[in-house]
Design a protein around this motif. Sequence first.
Motif, PDB file in Angstrom:
ATOM      1  N   LYS A 287       0.864  -1.183   0.000  1.00 30.73           N
ATOM      2  CA  LYS A 287       0.000   0.000   0.000  1.00 30.73           C
ATOM      3  C   LYS A 287       0.892   1.223   0.000  1.00 30.73           C
ATOM      4  O   LYS A 287       2.004   1.214   0.515  1.00 30.73           O
ATOM      5  CB  LYS A 287      -0.904  -0.010   1.213  1.00 30.73           C
ATOM      6  CG  LYS A 287      -1.886  -1.157   1.189  1.00 30.73           C
ATOM      7  CD  LYS A 287      -3.095  -0.807   1.995  1.00 30.73           C
ATOM      8  CE  LYS A 287      -4.045  -1.981   1.984  1.00 30.73           C
ATOM      9  NZ  LYS A 287      -5.134  -1.814   1.106  1.00 30.73           N
ATOM     10  N   HIS A 288       0.406   2.288  -0.616  1.00 28.09           N
ATOM     11  CA  HIS A 288       1.187   3.520  -0.677  1.00 28.09           C
ATOM     12  C   HIS A 288       0.300   4.692  -0.314  1.00 28.09           C
ATOM     13  O   HIS A 288      -0.920   4.580  -0.255  1.00 28.09           O
ATOM     14  CB  HIS A 288       1.790   3.712  -2.073  1.00 28.09           C
ATOM     15  CG  HIS A 288       0.755   3.778  -3.150  1.00 28.09           C
ATOM     16  ND1 HIS A 288       0.027   4.896  -3.424  1.00 28.09           N
ATOM     17  CD2 HIS A 288       0.307   2.822  -3.997  1.00 28.09           C
ATOM     18  CE1 HIS A 288      -0.817   4.643  -4.407  1.00 28.09           C
ATOM     19  NE2 HIS A 288      -0.677   3.390  -4.770  1.00 28.09           N
ATOM     20  N   GLU A 289       0.947   5.806  -0.056  1.00 23.75           N
ATOM     21  CA  GLU A 289       0.195   7.022   0.248  1.00 23.75           C
ATOM     22  C   GLU A 289      -0.477   7.516  -1.018  1.00 23.75           C
ATOM     23  O   GLU A 289      -0.042   7.202  -2.126  1.00 23.75           O
ATOM     24  CB  GLU A 289       1.136   8.093   0.795  1.00 23.75           C
ATOM     25  CG  GLU A 289       1.771   7.710   2.113  1.00 23.75           C
ATOM     26  CD  GLU A 289       2.716   8.786   2.609  1.00 23.75           C
ATOM     27  OE1 GLU A 289       2.606   9.941   2.163  1.00 23.75           O
ATOM     28  OE2 GLU A 289       3.571   8.456   3.439  1.00 23.75           O
TER      29      GLU A 289
END
Length: 89
Positions: free
Chosen positions: A67-69
């Motif tokens: 997951k990433h920002e």
Amino acid sequence: MNGLDTYQKRKVDRQIVAICRVYGVTELYTDDKGLAARARLCGISPIAIEEVAIPDKARQGSLQLEKHEEIPAADNGSNEEENQPIEPV
């Protein structure tokens, strides 16, 4: 073949089937309905691509993505320096 096929397409389909017959082909892999119909008329079994079995080891695996920002929105402000024409040297 339906009346909407162009002469060129029909000609190429006939060439493909003729080559298949010369080489003794018994199956033809195609999603082209016109080519499949012509092959069937000549005793060649057409096989749609979706009918081809894919071995499990050849199937695409799932990707484990982190997951990433959230990606920030693009800055639509103009930079005067970027908008200047480039002068020839």
